[in-house]
Design a protein around this motif. Structure first.
Motif, PDB file in Angstrom:
ATOM      1  N   VAL A 305       0.825  -1.216   0.000  1.00  0.00           N
ATOM      2  CA  VAL A 305       0.000   0.000   0.000  1.00  0.00           C
ATOM      3  C   VAL A 305       0.855   1.261   0.000  1.00  0.00           C
ATOM      4  O   VAL A 305       0.389   2.337   0.368  1.00  0.00           O
ATOM      5  N   GLY A 306       2.117   1.128  -0.422  1.00  0.00           N
ATOM      6  CA  GLY A 306       2.917   2.311  -0.692  1.00  0.00           C
ATOM      7  C   GLY A 306       3.761   2.853   0.434  1.00  0.00           C
ATOM      8  O   GLY A 306       4.232   3.992   0.351  1.00  0.00           O
ATOM      9  N   TYR A 307       4.002   2.058   1.492  1.00  0.00           N
ATOM     10  CA  TYR A 307       4.835   2.522   2.601  1.00  0.00           C
ATOM     11  C   TYR A 307       6.125   1.716   2.650  1.00  0.00           C
ATOM     12  O   TYR A 307       6.106   0.488   2.603  1.00  0.00           O
ATOM     13  N   GLN A 308       7.249   2.435   2.759  1.00  0.00           N
ATOM     14  CA  GLN A 308       8.550   1.782   2.742  1.00  0.00           C
ATOM     15  C   GLN A 308       8.945   1.202   4.090  1.00  0.00           C
ATOM     16  O   GLN A 308       9.894   0.427   4.174  1.00  0.00           O
ATOM     17  N   SER A 309       8.259   1.578   5.149  1.00  0.00           N
ATOM     18  CA  SER A 309       8.573   1.031   6.468  1.00  0.00           C
ATOM     19  C   SER A 309       7.285   0.669   7.188  1.00  0.00           C
ATOM     20  O   SER A 309       6.239   1.304   6.998  1.00  0.00           O
ATOM     21  N   GLN A 310       7.381  -0.352   8.028  1.00  0.00           N
ATOM     22  CA  GLN A 310       6.214  -0.782   8.789  1.00  0.00           C
ATOM     23  C   GLN A 310       5.796   0.283   9.790  1.00  0.00           C
ATOM     24  O   GLN A 310       4.608   0.455  10.071  1.00  0.00           O
ATOM     25  N   SER A 311       6.765   1.029  10.330  1.00  0.00           N
ATOM     26  CA  SER A 311       6.425   2.051  11.327  1.00  0.00           C
ATOM     27  C   SER A 311       5.618   3.186  10.702  1.00  0.00           C
ATOM     28  O   SER A 311       4.642   3.670  11.290  1.00  0.00           O
ATOM     29  N   ALA A 312       6.019   3.628   9.499  1.00  0.00           N
ATOM     30  CA  ALA A 312       5.267   4.692   8.823  1.00  0.00           C
ATOM     31  C   ALA A 312       3.859   4.216   8.484  1.00  0.00           C
ATOM     32  O   ALA A 312       2.877   4.959   8.637  1.00  0.00           O
ATOM     33  N   PHE A 313       3.762   2.973   8.038  1.00  0.00           N
ATOM     34  CA  PHE A 313       2.454   2.402   7.742  1.00  0.00           C
ATOM     35  C   PHE A 313       1.602   2.326   9.006  1.00  0.00           C
ATOM     36  O   PHE A 313       0.424   2.686   9.008  1.00  0.00           O
ATOM     37  N   GLY A 314       2.216   1.871  10.109  1.00  0.00           N
ATOM     38  CA  GLY A 314       1.475   1.750  11.363  1.00  0.00           C
ATOM     39  C   GLY A 314       0.937   3.081  11.851  1.00  0.00           C
ATOM     40  O   GLY A 314      -0.198   3.168  12.334  1.00  0.00           O
ATOM     41  N   SER A 315       1.748   4.131  11.716  1.00  0.00           N
ATOM     42  CA  SER A 315       1.303   5.461  12.148  1.00  0.00           C
ATOM     43  C   SER A 315       0.122   5.942  11.311  1.00  0.00           C
ATOM     44  O   SER A 315      -0.861   6.473  11.843  1.00  0.00           O
ATOM     45  N   ALA A 316       0.218   5.756   9.992  1.00  0.00           N
ATOM     46  CA  ALA A 316      -0.874   6.183   9.112  1.00  0.00           C
ATOM     47  C   ALA A 316      -2.136   5.370   9.387  1.00  0.00           C
ATOM     48  O   ALA A 316      -3.248   5.911   9.406  1.00  0.00           O
ATOM     49  N   PHE A 317      -1.967   4.077   9.603  1.00  0.00           N
ATOM     50  CA  PHE A 317      -3.115   3.206   9.871  1.00  0.00           C
ATOM     51  C   PHE A 317      -3.807   3.624  11.169  1.00  0.00           C
ATOM     52  O   PHE A 317      -5.035   3.692  11.239  1.00  0.00           O
ATOM     53  N   ARG A 318      -3.008   3.917  12.194  1.00  0.00           N
ATOM     54  CA  ARG A 318      -3.571   4.302  13.492  1.00  0.00           C
ATOM     55  C   ARG A 318      -4.332   5.620  13.383  1.00  0.00           C
ATOM     56  O   ARG A 318      -5.407   5.782  13.962  1.00  0.00           O
ATOM     57  N   ARG A 319      -3.783   6.581  12.626  1.00  0.00           N
ATOM     58  CA  ARG A 319      -4.485   7.858  12.449  1.00  0.00           C
ATOM     59  C   ARG A 319      -5.801   7.663  11.712  1.00  0.00           C
ATOM     60  O   ARG A 319      -6.792   8.338  12.003  1.00  0.00           O
ATOM     61  N   HIS A 320      -5.812   6.741  10.776  1.00  0.00           N
ATOM     62  CA  HIS A 320      -7.002   6.572   9.939  1.00  0.00           C
ATOM     63  C   HIS A 320      -8.055   5.687  10.595  1.00  0.00           C
ATOM     64  O   HIS A 320      -9.255   5.982  10.537  1.00  0.00           O
ATOM     65  N   HIS A 321      -7.616   4.578  11.212  1.00  0.00           N
ATOM     66  CA  HIS A 321      -8.561   3.597  11.748  1.00  0.00           C
ATOM     67  C   HIS A 321      -8.669   3.618  13.276  1.00  0.00           C
ATOM     68  O   HIS A 321      -9.508   2.913  13.842  1.00  0.00           O
TER      69      HIS A 321
END
Length: 334
Positions: A305-321
């Protein structure tokens, strides 16, 4: 006497993909990763310095065409085996890769299951194409060859233009356009113009970001100053590149606007800025991946889904969901 393992170079602009390839290839004693490259210059340098037997080549390296680079490398060293790694399953993309000298073509979605088989086939001097592509090519019949004029008319037909408009835009007579359209329908074995666009796209003759369902370019502008075709093209372009970085300037240029004008008009028309819309799309796609593939690691989900790191993905996911991906997965699994 034991045979030395084949030397493999991994070329991909995503570090997570390169790490995944290195881990996969490392499980086979007949293969050895000797290096990585992230772009065209580093790939050339690595091939010259490391002398690999096989190169795993991403079909798109940023703005570079991986197939064009494949042709360059195989011309310089015909013994080099190249396995193209791609998200595109269209017939023409496979034909282009083969003509460029690639000996393997693997879809990214099946890479974990197929890459070792593909590399070993190439190591033995054979060729390999992902099974579903091979089966479809067998069903498709002979390759379709198009003249430059036929390719141009095909693109215009796919955009929903009528013959009179195509003739005026391309400097052709109406009879020429009608004859060309008839030949295209016959070549693709279609029944009508709508079927023609669908089949041509499936076989890789049309750029997904440039073509699609019919759009009315003369329709009045909706609220926000974006025509319907501009909004649809921008959204389709971003959706089809959900795994990649999507520069705002590229999307704006696609619909013939400045970045500032496009961002303002998109927000007025949709209600959120372009990147917020794309982030929501990515987060919904992440939910689908975790739901449909419970064993898929979060690092791979992030990459998909376009994120180079799991941490960046996790932060975006937490903000959204409102929760972490791990928590969502645990709660959904209970």
């Amino acid at each position: 006497m034991s045979t030395a393992p084949a030397r493999v170079l991994c070329v991909d602009d995503h570090p997570v993909v390169r790490a995944g390839l290195r881990a996969l290839v490392g499980t086979d004693p007949q293969l050895q990763v000797v290096g990585e490259a992230e772009d065209e210059p580093s790939a050339r340098a690595a091939v010259a310095a490391l002398d690999p037997d096989i190169v795993v080549m991403d079909v798109r390296l940023g703005s570079t065409d991986g197939i064009r680079l494949t042709a360059e490398l195989t011309r310089a060293n015909p013994r080099l085996g190249v396995v193209v790694l791609s998200s595109y399953a269209g017939d023409e993309e496979v034909y282009r890769a083969t003509e460029a000298g690639a000996r393997g073509y693997v879809l990214k979605e099946f890479a974990a299951a197929e890459i070792i088989t593909a590399l070993n086939e190439v190591r033995r001097g054979n060729r390999y194409v992902s099974r579903d592509i091979a089966e479809r090519l067998a069903r498709s019949g002979p390759r379709v060859w198009l003249t430059p004029i036929e390719q141009t008319v095909l693109g215009e037909v796919s955009r929903g233009r009528e013959n009179e408009d195509i003739a005026a835009a391309c400097g052709l007579s109406l009879a020429d356009v009608e004859g060309c359209t008839t030949r295209l329908i016959e070549k693709f074995g279609c029944e009508n113009r709508t079927d023609l666009a669908t089949r041509a796209m499936a076989r890789g003759f049309l750029d997904r970001e440039a073509d699609g369902p019919r759009v009315d370019r003369s329709a009045p502008l909706p609220r926000g100053g974006l025509a319907q075709w501009q909004l649809k093209r921008a959204q389709d372009y971003m959706a089809q590149r959900i795994e990649d970085d999507v520069p705002l300037a590229d999307v704006a240029a696609l619909v013939k606007l400045s970045s500032f004008h496009f961002a303002r008009a998109f927000k007025q028309a949709v209600g959120v800025p372009p990147y917020s819309w794309l982030t929501a799309l990515r987060m919904n796609r992440a939910i689908e991946l975790m739901r449909d593939h419970p064993n898929m690691g979060l690092t791979e989900v992030a990459l998909r889904v376009g994120y180079q790191s799991q941490s960046a993905f996790g932060s975006a996911f937490r903000r959204h969901h409102g929760c972490t991906p791990g928590r969502w997965r645990r709660e959904m699994g209970d």
